[in-house]
Design an enzyme around this catalytic site. Sequence first.
Site: not given
Length: 159
Positions: A82, A91, A94, A96
Site C-alpha cells: 500500500r 489502493r 485499505d 479501517d
Amino acid sequence: MNTAYLSLGSNIGDRAHNITHALEQLASHGVRVVKQSSLYETEPVELREQDWFLNCVVEVETNLRPQELMQVLLNIERSMGRERTVPKGPRIIDVDILLFGSEVVKESQLEIPHPRMADRRFVLTPLAEIAPDAIHPIMKKTIQQLLEDTPDHSEVRRA
C-alpha cells in the site's frame, strides 16, 4: 477480549485475493476474525475516476488496544504494498477500524468510531449484514438505522 469491526477494501489487482490475504495476516497478529460479511462491489466515492472497489466488513476479537490494532493494520497495508500517494485514490488494500467495542477515541492518528462511517454506504451495507443492531457510540443509533438514514446513494452490490 475486545470486539472490533474492521472495513477492508481493494480496487487494484485481484481484489478478492488482496482482501483474503489481509484477513489471513490478521490471525498472525493476535486478531481473530469472528464474522465476515459478503464481498460487495462498490463504486468509488469522492475520487470517482478509478476502478470500483471490493469491500467487506469483519468482526474481530483481540487483546490489542485500539492504537495497537491500528498499528497492526498499517503494517499489514505496508507489507502488501500500500502506497499513500493520492488521497482517496486507488489502493491494493485499505483496512479501517470502524468500531472498537463502545470506545470513543479521538487522536491525531486515530478516530473511533470511524468519523465518516455514517456517510458511507460501502461501509454500512456490509456492517449491517453482520451487526445490524450494533450501536454507534456517539450517534446512539444502530448500524441498520444509520444505513437507512445515510445520505450516500452510491451503488453497493453483492459480488
